[in-house]
Design an enzyme around this catalytic site. Structure first.
Site, mmCIF file in Angstrom:
data_model
loop_
_atom_site.group_PDB
_atom_site.id
_atom_site.type_symbol
_atom_site.label_atom_id
_atom_site.label_comp_id
_atom_site.label_asym_id
_atom_site.label_seq_id
_atom_site.Cartn_x
_atom_site.Cartn_y
_atom_site.Cartn_z
ATOM 1 N N GLY A 45 4.232 33.652 -22.766
ATOM 2 C CA GLY A 45 3.695 32.376 -22.310
ATOM 3 C C GLY A 45 4.526 31.164 -22.703
ATOM 4 N N GLU A 46 5.359 31.286 -23.740
ATOM 5 C CA GLU A 46 6.158 30.138 -24.196
ATOM 6 C C GLU A 46 7.322 29.903 -23.235
ATOM 7 O OE1 GLU A 46 7.319 30.543 -28.262
ATOM 8 O OE2 GLU A 46 5.469 31.592 -28.813
ATOM 9 N N SER A 47 7.573 28.620 -22.990
ATOM 10 C CA SER A 47 8.600 28.259 -22.016
ATOM 11 C C SER A 47 9.989 28.723 -22.439
ATOM 12 C CB SER A 47 8.601 26.743 -21.794
ATOM 13 O OG SER A 47 8.863 26.065 -23.029
#
Length: 1443
Positions: free
Chosen positions: A662-664
């Site tokens: 989920g982290e960019s």
């Protein structure tokens, strides 16, 4: 004319004569002319019915006939003038007039139909063959004319007739002998025309529709039946295989809903597939033309086909036309894209007619083409990719009929092309069959049933399951299809909280087919040893493990086992990884699947190729910023093949293998790795990898926007295009390209949370593309054949397969067997049980066989508490119980070697049958060797209340029964004796069935054949018998328990006797059991009786064969000595008889002192037993008579036993006297042994001499004791025997010291004891003691004088001599009955005088000194003077009395 006659069977051509002359010999040559003439007449007659053809018409100034009529008449004039053979005549001459009629658009349907019939008739006569002149042009002309047929439609019926006749003629062309010269183009034209007729038939009658479809099927079968004969070449219509299929949606709509062209007026009906008949040669690009006139097959670039391809199409037909036809048939399945068929469809949302028709044609092509398809890459490529893709889609159809057809096609493909369809088959089973066959994926019951039927059909293929295991379960990149199928079948056979249904039976059939296939493969082989384990000694990249030779089982079998081992370890590693990634990697390092020092490539391949990994953890690992993780990410991306893939397809495939973090920053790292790999392999229109990265980001954003419910305002097409401006190296990407991407994402979401591990996934387009890429590199498909099954490692693979499914299989079959109510289902289950037993035994899987036996025993009902009033009848009426019982004992007899714990359950069943009185008597009585029955009757038999004689009755005669059937309660072991009604016919039949069942079980063979059981199984059988008998308790037990214990003990004894070679194995348990019985018995009973006599039987039978065990066997007889007095008294006579038999049969085999001690102890006990003493003494006589079996080991024991018999007052005096004779006669043995020892010399000889002396001393000591017997005859005979033993031992060379002991312990003692008895006991107790004393005194004198010379040399002679004198003095003074004995008064002086004379003569008694120092002389006369004062003067009369 109006009769439709279709040729049936594609091989009809083969049944025709080889040439036309065979049909028309010379004498009948004119017959063909007559036939053609008649056809001309018919056509002309039909034409004349029409006004147009019935009158002349004007051409210029002349009235002329129409050219069609003229040509027909001209032909009529010629045909009878032809004198040559028909094959020399150009066929065009006699075909052209009819073909002109067919081509003409002026003729009506009836005329055209008659002309077509004429052509069909000529073709069916086989006039045209390869020998016929100009046959090629003639055939082409016929096809061109028929496919260009034109006529006026006058009525619907006649139109249908014409259409049917067109089909007839075209089919006759294809079946003709001359069909082989047809070109590829003409065959395609024929197929196209037939399909048009099929299409047009949708608006016509039912009969035409059916005939048209049948004709299309026959045509396809006819064409593809020649595939096997085609050379192994692969020419195609268009170079490089670039021909494609155009959309045919309109065609299918018309086909389904009926043609719009339905006018029935006189408008022309044109079935020409080309613009004109003459345009074919110049318009070769025209291929198969649809009903609406568009070309279905064209070149991919829209240009005319080049000269090379034109040449191919004009060649005699072969692979090019077959490829195009097959491709056309596959294109008919494109309807799926227009009708919305998919796994989520809940109704039949499309007309199943089109796909069913297409699938039927495809199936026909595959059936006839068979394995030959694999020889032609183009055809094979269509099957591998296009066809299978459609099959996957239609496999999820809601129509059971379509699903069934699809499954039939796949089965045909498996049979013929499985080596080329490895991954396709895996996908079909995983994504279609296994999904549909279970309810959790939303399939209807009909779908489940069809899928299960298909699966069972596959399972019935002999090698299907083993090939699935070898090729898929043992491949690290494939799913475990074998395991999934086995689990599904087991699960589907289970009726959970519901009655048994057809689905359960179907799954059971499949399961048993798999098991029976395994059983057939192993045949009668035996594993022999444990499977060789697989180990990885060092690290090898598991994804690079290759086999050297897939054709040689010696190479690939071991390779497969190694690969399966790796796959199992990877699965375990995945499980560890899911709990703790670090420990998971460490585990894999420990098993040498990852290197000791991790490298990025190995970890990346672990993530890529291992099923069951937690995709969230994989995503987190790959997105981590750690340098090693970044390297793993790049290596991971490099494991994908994105060649020729669209960007969205590649991205879907990539993101299916893990969950995108989920982290960019993590997303960026992942997409960078993906973009770099994608751009390297499929740059297409992308300028650089940055363009791929930006577009990938944009696709992810679009996917989130379109499919996230929280986003209210969705991105439009223009928004997406605008967002991606100038990303392609500063330029824009093509608008169409972006629009295609946009709609692809909108219609089909990229799932950011992929499916986890277990379950069967859907087949998406991206997965299919990936599958096709993998198929190019996957390992070859391994065929399981008989050669492979002979390989040792293959045997281990079979064991591995069976181990996977054995437990669930037994459980599933058991549950179905429990719920079933039909005999055929019972039999199916029984077949499965027997197959499981065979495999378990072959692979030495004792636990599996035990589980099977335990499960089966429950169904016999024999272990259930008996609530039925008549359990025998209930058993006879229960076919399930009877079949289970037969099966249990069949397994026990066939595979008993590998039954361990299961023997207990089997014994429980046997005991219950015994209690019901259903066992044959021979189970117990004949279980021992046949030699048992040769023994003399009456010898050693137990009393009449034993098991074998009274308790067991023969089969069919229940215990305590009388009459034909007796009282049925007696069959049930009930004790009531109330009168019962006669049994009914049903009861008689039930009882008969019960007895027949027991006979089929062959229960006695278990015990009579126990000698062939393996040692472990035999030991378990013995333990089971002991367990079934129960532990004996002190005190009384119930009669039923005792009966069971007796029965089990007899069987235990039987297997002991049958296994004399392995008695060492059985003996400890048998002895302990018998010991417990003997020591716990306080009263006589059948059990202790069986134990004691069984023990004696064992000793009797085994002593001759087991000398090393003789001591232990004989020691066991000491148990008899431990019997309670009441028990011993009851059986002592029979025990003695058995011991007697044992001694007589095995005396030579008893050698040790311990063994003899036991035997003699038993015999000694009988001396005082009234009933037993006779047999005991008989045995002792057998041993001692003439020293027959006297040996050093038993001499003392026998002498002691003989003494006890001599002292015993139980028998007659004669027996005591005989016992004394035995004792006395044994001296000869001592003399013989002494001589042998003397001859031997050495230390051992000296020791033997000493032992012999000791034995002699024990002998005379025993006789001394008998000399004190109350009975005169015995007492006196004992003294005589003692005298003989003392005086007749000159050969023994006894030492002087022994003689001194003998005088002190025997001679003097017996004289003293007799003197005491004479003085202290009454005459009533000891009669005629006077005579006994006389005998004793004579014995003393005799022995002393005989030994005088030797004894006189001893220093202690004086003491000995004084002892003799003192006894004579006492005997002289003794009073018998109150007065001195006259006999003794006379005897003593006489004996003394004689003694003194002998001593004087031998110089023993002389006066040595006159000084008074000679003590012997003085002491002698001192005592002699007390006895007879005158003796000195009488003996020494010549000497001076003063001296």
């Amino acid at each position: 004319m109006g009769c439709l006659k279709l040729q049936s069977g594609i091989n009809a051509i083969k049944e025709e004569p080889e040439d036309s002359e065979a049909s028309f010999p010379d004498k009948e040559r004119s017959a063909l002319a007559c036939i053609i003439n008649s056809e001309i007449s018919v056509v002309l007659a039909v034409m004349r019915r029409n006004v147009r053809w019935g009158s002349r018409y004007t051409s210029g100034d002349d009235q002329l006939e129409h050219t069609l009529i003229q040509s027909l008449k001209a032909l009529r004039r010629k045909i009878f003038s032809w004198q040559h053979e028909w094959y020399t005549i150009n066929p065009i001459v006699y075909l052209q007039p009819f073909l002109d009629v067919i081509r003409s658009d002026e003729t009506g349907a009836p005329i055209t139909g008659v002309a077509l019939s004429s052509i069909y008739k000529i073709l069916s006569l086989n006039v045209l063959d390869l020998n016929t002149v100009n046959v090629e042009d003639a055939m082409h002309l016929v096809i061109d004319a028929v496919t260009s047929c034109r006529f006026e439609v006058t009525d619907p019926a006649s139109e249908e007739v014409v259409l049917m006749k067109i089909l007839q003629v075209l089919m006759a062309c294809m079946k003709s002998k001359a069909s082989v010269i047809l070109s590829n183009q003409h065959v395609c034209t024929i197929v196209n025309t037939c399909f048009r007729v099929v299409h047009q038939a949708g608006t016509k009658g039912e009969l035409l529709q059916r005939i048209a479809r049948h004709g299309m099927h026959e045509l396809v079968r006819c064409i593809f039946s020649h595939l096997r004969d085609v050379d192994n070449t692969d020419t195609s219509l268009v170079k490089g295989g670039t021909s494609t299929l155009q959309e045919v949606g309109g065609l299918h709509s018309d086909y389904s809903n009926g043609s719009k062209q339905s006018e029935n007026d006189n408008s022309a009906s044109d079935y020409n597939t080309q613009t004109s008949s003459g345009s074919f040669a110049s318009n070769t690009s025209a291929g198969m033309v649809g009903a609406t006139g568009e070309t279905i097959v064209t070149s991919s670039n829209g240009k005319d086909i080049d000269s090379h391809d034109f040449h191919l199409m004009t060649e005699p037909y072969g692979i090019p036309c077959m490829v195009e036809i097959f491709q056309f048939l596959c294109s008919l399945l494109d309807v799926v894209e227009h009708m919305g068929i998919g796994p989520k469809a809940n109704t039949i949302a499309f007309d199943e007619d089109v796909p069913l028709f297409a699938l039927g044609l495809i199936n026909a092509a595959i059936e006839l083409g068979g394995s030959s398809i694999g020889r032609h890459p183009r055809l094979l490529g269509l099957v591998q990719d296009k066809l299978f893709c459609y099959l996957m889609q239609f496999g999820l159809s809601m129509s059971p009929l379509i699903l069934s057809t699809v499954c039939n096609i796949v089965l045909n493909l498996y049979q013929n092309l499985r080596t080329e369809l490895k991954l396709q088959l895996e996908a079909f089973f995983s994504c279609v069959i296994l999904r549909l066959a279970q309810s959790r994926y939303g399939a209807s019951y009909q779908q489940q049933e069809v899928a299960m039927e298909a699966l069972v059909d596959f399972c019935r293929q002999k090698d299907f399951m083993v090939e699935m295991y070898l090729n898929l379960d043992c491949d690290i990149t494939c799913s475990n299809v074998f395991e999934d199928i086995a689990n599904l079948l087991c699960k589907s056979a289970f009726p959970v909280n519901c009655p048994l249904s057809a689905m359960h039976i179907l799954a059971l059939d499949g399961l048993i087919a798999v098991i029976q296939g395994m059983a057939e493969r192993i045949g009668n082989m035996s594993a022999g040893s444990e499977p060789s384990p697989v180990h990885l000694e060092e690290y090898t990249p598991f994804w690079m493990v290759k086999c050297e030779n897939y054709n040689d089982p010696n190479h690939w079998v071991s390779f497969i086992r190694r690969r399966k081992y790796i796959k199992r370890r990877l699965m375990i590693g995945a499980d560890h990884f899911n709990r703790d990634p670090k420990k998971g990697l460490e585990f894999l390092q420990g098993t040498h699947l990852l290197p000791d020092k991790l490298d990025p490539q190995s970890v990346a391949c672990f993530f890529r190729y291992t099923a069951g990994l937690d995709k969230n953890l994989v995503g987190d690992f790959l997105g981590n910023h750690d340098e090693f993780c970044v390297q793993v990410l790049h290596e991971f991306a490099w494991t994908f093949d994105f060649k020729d893939m669209n960007l969205d397809t590649a991205l879907r495939l990539f993101l299916e293998t893990f969950r995108l973090p989920g982290e960019s920053q993590k997303i960026q790292r992942v997409l960078e790795a993906f973009s770099e790999r994608y751009y390297e392999q499929s740059p297409l229109i992308l300028a650089n990898k940055d363009a791929a990265l930006l577009l990938s980001y944009s696709i992810i954003m679009l996917n989130t926007d379109q499919h996230n419910v929280q986003v209210k305002k969705k991105m439009t097409e223009e928004d997406f295009i605008r967002n991606n401006r100038h990303i392609n190296g500063g330029n824009d990407l093509p608008r169409d390209f972006l629009i295609e991407l946009y709609h692809s994402i909108c219609k089909n979401e990229i799932r950011m949370t992929p499916e986890q591990g277990a379950g069967f996934p859907e087949m998406t387009p991206s997965r299919w593309i990936d599958l096709m890429n993998k198929a190019k590199e996957t390992a070859p498909f391994i065929i399981s054949d008989s050669k492979a099954h002979l390989n040792r490692d293959m045997f281990d693979l079979d064991r591995d397969m069976f181990a996977i499914m054995s437990g669930p299989t037994i459980a599933a079959i058991s549950v179905v067997f429990d719920h079933a109510e039909l005999d055929d289902v019972y039999q199916t289950c029984i077949d499965g049980f027997l197959a499981v037993a065979k495999i378990s035994a072959c692979h030495h899987l004792e636990d599996v066989l035990d589980d099977l036996v335990v499960s089966l025993c429950k169904f016999t009902t024999l272990l259930n508490p008996t609530f039925a009033e008549e359990p025998v009848l209930a058993f006879g009426d229960d076919s399930k119980a009877r079949m289970a019982t037969i099966t249990v004992f069949t397994i026990a007899n066939r595979y008993g070697d590998f039954i361990h714990a299961g023997w207990r359950n089997i014994l429980d069943c046997i005991v219950k049958l015994h209690k019901l009185g259903l066992l044959p008597a021979r189970v117990a009585s004949d279980a021992a060797d046949d030699s048992e029955h040769t023994a003399e009757p009456g010898h050693g038999k137990p009393p009449t209340n034993s098991l074998s004689s009274a308790h067991m009755q023969s089969v069919g005669t229940p215990r305590r029964s009388s009459g034909l059937m007796g009282r049925f309660s007696q069959l049930l072991s009930l004790d009531t004796e109330e009168p019962r009604l006669q049994p009914t016919e049903q009861q008689l039949a039930a009882h008969q069935r019960t007895l027949q069942t027991i006979q089929k079980c062959h229960i006695d063979n278990i015990f009579t054949e126990s000698k062939f059981l393996q040692s472990d199984s035999l030991l378990h059988l013995a333990r089971a018998l002991i367990w079934a008998a129960g532990r004996p308790q002190k005190g009384s037990s119930s009669p039923e328990d005792e009966d069971t214990a007796v029965f089990c003990l007899e069987l235990l004894i039987a297997i002991t006797l049958n296994n004399r070679d392995r008695i060492v194995l059985l003996w400890p348990g048998v002895y302990e059991h018998i010991s417990n019985i003997v020591q716990s018995a306080v009263m006589p009973c059948a059990l202790v009786e069986k134990a004691v006599f069984g023990l004696l039987r064992i000793c009797q039978r085994l002593l001759p064969y087991k000398e090393n065990l003789a001591d232990e066997l004989l020691r066991s007889l000491q148990l008899v000595l431990k019997l309670d007095a009441r028990v011993a008294d009851a059986y002592f006579e029979q025990i003695t008889q058995e011991v007697n038999r044992l001694v007589k049969a095995n005396a030579t085999h008893i050698r040790s002192p311990m063994g003899w001690r036991t035997i003699i102890s038993l015999l000694s006990f009988t001396a005082r037993h009234p009933e037993a003493s006779e047999a005991g003494f008989d045995a002792l006589m057998f041993i001692m008579s003439e020293g027959a079996h006297l040996v050093l080991a038993n001499y003392v024991l026998c002498v002691d036993a003989a003494r006890q018999f001599a002292e015993s007052r139980v028998g007659q005096v004669d027996r005591s006297v005989l016992a004394l004779d035995l004792m006395a006669g044994s001296v000869s043995c001592l003399a013989r042994w002494a001589q042998e020892a003397k001859d031997a010399m050495g230390e051992e000889a000296t020791k033997a001499s000493q032992d012999i002396g000791e034995m002699w001393l024990r002998l005379v000591q025993g006789l001394r004791k008998v000399c004190l017997d109350q009975r005169e005859e015995v007492r006196n005979h004992a003294l005589l025997s003692l005298r003989m033993c003392l005086t007749g031992v000159g050969d023994l060379n006894l030492p002087y010291g022994l003689w001194l002991q003998c005088f002190d312990m025997v001679i003097f003692t017996v004289l003293d004891d007799l003197l005491e008895i004479a003085q202290g006991h009454s005459q009533k107790d000891y009669r005629n003691m006077e005579g006994t004393l006389v005998h004793a005194l004579k014995l003393l004198s005799k022995v002393f004088l005989q030994l005088l010379h030797d004894l006189s040399q001893l220093t202690t002679f004086c003491k000995l001599w004084l002892g003799v004198l003192s006894r004579m003095e006492k005997y002289l003074k003794v009073k018998v009955r109150g007065k001195k004995s006259e006999k003794l008064q006379e005897l003593v002086p006489e004996l003394l005088k004689n003694t003194l004379i002998v001593m004087k003569t031998k110089g023993v008694l002389v006066q040595r000194s006159a000084l008074g120092g000679d003590s012997l002389w003085e002491l002698t006369w001192l005592h002699v003077n007390n006895i007879a004062p005158t003796l000195q003067s009488e003996v020494f009369s010549d000497q001076d009395s003063g001296q």
